[in-house]
Write a protein that holds these residues in place. Structure first.
Motif, PDB file in Angstrom:
ATOM      1  N   PRO A  93      65.327  -0.449  -8.716  1.00 19.46           N
ATOM      2  CA  PRO A  93      64.457  -1.586  -9.029  1.00 19.46           C
ATOM      3  C   PRO A  93      64.397  -2.588  -7.869  1.00 19.46           C
ATOM      4  CG  PRO A  93      66.572  -1.889 -10.097  1.00 19.46           C
ATOM      5  CD  PRO A  93      66.622  -0.545  -9.403  1.00 19.46           C
ATOM      6  N   TYR A  94      63.216  -3.174  -7.716  1.00 18.62           N
ATOM      7  CA  TYR A  94      62.979  -4.213  -6.721  1.00 18.62           C
ATOM      8  C   TYR A  94      62.881  -5.564  -7.415  1.00 18.62           C
ATOM      9  CZ  TYR A  94      61.587  -0.270  -3.783  1.00 18.62           C
ATOM     10  OH  TYR A  94      61.556   0.899  -3.087  1.00 18.62           O
ATOM     11  N   ARG A  95      63.344  -6.601  -6.740  1.00 19.05           N
ATOM     12  CA  ARG A  95      63.233  -7.956  -7.280  1.00 19.05           C
ATOM     13  C   ARG A  95      62.218  -8.789  -6.508  1.00 19.05           C
ATOM     14  NH1 ARG A  95      66.184 -11.411  -4.040  1.00 19.05           N
ATOM     15  NH2 ARG A  95      67.603 -10.366  -2.619  1.00 19.05           N
ATOM     16  N   LYS A  96      61.826  -8.269  -5.326  1.00 23.99           N
ATOM     17  CA  LYS A  96      60.878  -8.963  -4.455  1.00 23.99           C
ATOM     18  C   LYS A  96      60.247  -7.911  -3.561  1.00 23.99           C
ATOM     19  CE  LYS A  96      62.407 -12.712  -2.405  1.00 23.99           C
ATOM     20  NZ  LYS A  96      63.066 -13.653  -1.486  1.00 23.99           N
ATOM     21  N   ALA A  97      58.988  -8.127  -3.188  1.00 25.41           N
ATOM     22  CA  ALA A  97      58.328  -7.197  -2.263  1.00 25.41           C
ATOM     23  C   ALA A  97      57.141  -7.874  -1.614  1.00 25.41           C
ATOM     24  CB  ALA A  97      57.865  -5.943  -3.008  1.00 25.41           C
ATOM     25  N   ARG A  98      56.678  -7.265  -0.536  1.00 22.54           N
ATOM     26  CA  ARG A  98      55.427  -7.701   0.092  1.00 22.54           C
ATOM     27  C   ARG A  98      54.298  -6.938  -0.584  1.00 22.54           C
ATOM     28  NH1 ARG A  98      54.742  -8.170   6.522  1.00 22.54           N
ATOM     29  NH2 ARG A  98      54.567  -5.944   6.294  1.00 22.54           N
ATOM     30  N   ILE A  99      53.337  -7.680  -1.099  1.00 23.57           N
ATOM     31  CA  ILE A  99      52.259  -7.101  -1.900  1.00 23.57           C
ATOM     32  C   ILE A  99      50.915  -7.435  -1.264  1.00 23.57           C
ATOM     33  CG2 ILE A  99      51.203  -7.026  -4.194  1.00 23.57           C
ATOM     34  CD1 ILE A  99      54.044  -6.228  -4.474  1.00 23.57           C
ATOM     35  N   LEU A 100      50.047  -6.448  -1.171  1.00 21.66           N
ATOM     36  CA  LEU A 100      48.692  -6.666  -0.686  1.00 21.66           C
ATOM     37  C   LEU A 100      47.930  -7.593  -1.634  1.00 21.66           C
ATOM     38  CD1 LEU A 100      47.743  -3.020   0.316  1.00 21.66           C
ATOM     39  CD2 LEU A 100      47.866  -4.978   1.857  1.00 21.66           C
ATOM     40  N   GLY A 101      47.149  -8.480  -1.051  1.00 19.96           N
ATOM     41  CA  GLY A 101      46.373  -9.424  -1.838  1.00 19.96           C
ATOM     42  C   GLY A 101      45.479  -8.771  -2.880  1.00 19.96           C
ATOM     43  N   ARG A 102      44.988  -7.556  -2.618  1.00 24.35           N
ATOM     44  CA  ARG A 102      44.104  -6.891  -3.592  1.00 24.35           C
ATOM     45  C   ARG A 102      44.828  -6.538  -4.888  1.00 24.35           C
ATOM     46  NH1 ARG A 102      43.303  -1.102  -0.537  1.00 24.35           N
ATOM     47  NH2 ARG A 102      44.077  -2.237   1.256  1.00 24.35           N
ATOM     48  N   TYR A 103      46.161  -6.518  -4.855  1.00 25.47           N
ATOM     49  CA  TYR A 103      46.935  -6.197  -6.053  1.00 25.47           C
ATOM     50  C   TYR A 103      47.490  -7.441  -6.746  1.00 25.47           C
ATOM     51  CZ  TYR A 103      46.602  -1.551  -4.072  1.00 25.47           C
ATOM     52  OH  TYR A 103      46.132  -0.378  -3.546  1.00 25.47           O
ATOM     53  N   LEU A 104      46.999  -8.605  -6.366  1.00 24.14           N
ATOM     54  CA  LEU A 104      47.460  -9.857  -6.978  1.00 24.14           C
ATOM     55  C   LEU A 104      46.324 -10.545  -7.706  1.00 24.14           C
ATOM     56  CD1 LEU A 104      49.589 -11.301  -4.042  1.00 24.14           C
ATOM     57  CD2 LEU A 104      50.383 -10.029  -6.051  1.00 24.14           C
ATOM     58  N   ARG A 105      46.596 -10.967  -8.915  1.00 26.50           N
ATOM     59  CA  ARG A 105      45.656 -11.780  -9.690  1.00 26.50           C
ATOM     60  C   ARG A 105      46.317 -13.106  -9.945  1.00 26.50           C
ATOM     61  NH1 ARG A 105      44.851  -8.796 -14.421  1.00 26.50           N
ATOM     62  NH2 ARG A 105      46.514  -9.970 -15.388  1.00 26.50           N
ATOM     63  N   ALA A 106      45.712 -14.169  -9.413  1.00 26.09           N
ATOM     64  CA  ALA A 106      46.263 -15.524  -9.607  1.00 26.09           C
ATOM     65  C   ALA A 106      46.158 -15.896 -11.073  1.00 26.09           C
ATOM     66  CB  ALA A 106      45.520 -16.523  -8.743  1.00 26.09           C
ATOM     67  N   GLU A 107      47.224 -16.484 -11.594  1.00 28.95           N
ATOM     68  CA  GLU A 107      47.251 -16.957 -12.980  1.00 28.95           C
ATOM     69  C   GLU A 107      46.879 -18.432 -12.982  1.00 28.95           C
ATOM     70  OE1 GLU A 107      47.583 -14.895 -15.540  1.00 28.95           O
ATOM     71  OE2 GLU A 107      47.793 -13.283 -14.083  1.00 28.95           O
ATOM     72  N   THR A 108      45.877 -18.781 -13.718  1.00 32.55           N
ATOM     73  CA  THR A 108      45.430 -20.175 -13.769  1.00 32.55           C
ATOM     74  C   THR A 108      46.197 -20.944 -14.833  1.00 32.55           C
ATOM     75  OG1 THR A 108      43.657 -19.582 -15.284  1.00 32.55           O
ATOM     76  CG2 THR A 108      43.116 -19.619 -12.945  1.00 32.55           C
ATOM     77  N   GLY A 109      46.410 -22.205 -14.549  1.00 33.02           N
ATOM     78  CA  GLY A 109      47.058 -23.085 -15.526  1.00 33.02           C
ATOM     79  C   GLY A 109      48.550 -22.934 -15.649  1.00 33.02           C
ATOM     80  N   THR A 110      49.172 -22.083 -14.815  1.00 34.06           N
ATOM     81  CA  THR A 110      50.628 -21.933 -14.853  1.00 34.06           C
ATOM     82  C   THR A 110      51.179 -22.193 -13.474  1.00 34.06           C
ATOM     83  OG1 THR A 110      50.481 -19.563 -14.369  1.00 34.06           O
ATOM     84  CG2 THR A 110      50.604 -20.209 -16.690  1.00 34.06           C
ATOM     85  N   HIS A 111      52.391 -22.670 -13.438  1.00 31.57           N
ATOM     86  CA  HIS A 111      53.044 -22.910 -12.151  1.00 31.57           C
ATOM     87  C   HIS A 111      54.526 -23.033 -12.340  1.00 31.57           C
ATOM     88  CE1 HIS A 111      53.227 -23.710  -8.015  1.00 31.57           C
ATOM     89  NE2 HIS A 111      52.680 -24.886  -7.954  1.00 31.57           N
TER      90      HIS A 111
END
Length: 111
Positions: A93-111
């Motif tokens: 298992p990984y806890r952190k990784a470098r991810i391409l922007g195309r595989y990221l969806r920003a979540e609105t209203g959370t931080h």
């Protein structure tokens, strides 16, 4: 995660890369601390086994992907996962990784 383990992660990655990680954040990039969902590719079975949530990590600023198959201007982000994850090949298992922007969806209203 503690500041000392963040610093240790950064030193380890810089050692592997053979160069310092960028600290210059692109003005149009997702901000550190942004909540994201890591999504699966629509055209292949990967890069992760499932969709999951995480946070854009400030360990290193997003950098352009230099791979020949990268999209023009595509950025790689460091993402800390909410829970450990396995990639499409079963590694982890990984806890952190470098991810391409195309595989990221920003979540609105959370931080």
């Amino acid at each position: 995660m503690t500041d000392s383990s963040d610093a240790a992660d950064r030193r380890a990655v810089e050692h592997i890369l053979g160069r310092p990680l960028s600290r210059t954040w692109p003005k149009d990039g997702l901000a550190p601390g942004s909540r994201v969902t890591v999504v699966r590719a629509q055209d292949w079975d990967g890069p992760w086994q499932a969709e999951f949530t995480g946070t854009i990590d400030a360990m290193g600023a997003p950098e352009p992907d230099e791979h020949a198959h990268a999209l023009s201007g595509e950025l790689l982000y460091w993402v800390t996962f909410d829970a450990p994850q396995y990639d499409c090949d079963g590694a982890g298992p990984y806890r952190k990784a470098r991810i391409l922007g195309r595989y990221l969806r920003a979540e609105t209203g959370t931080h």
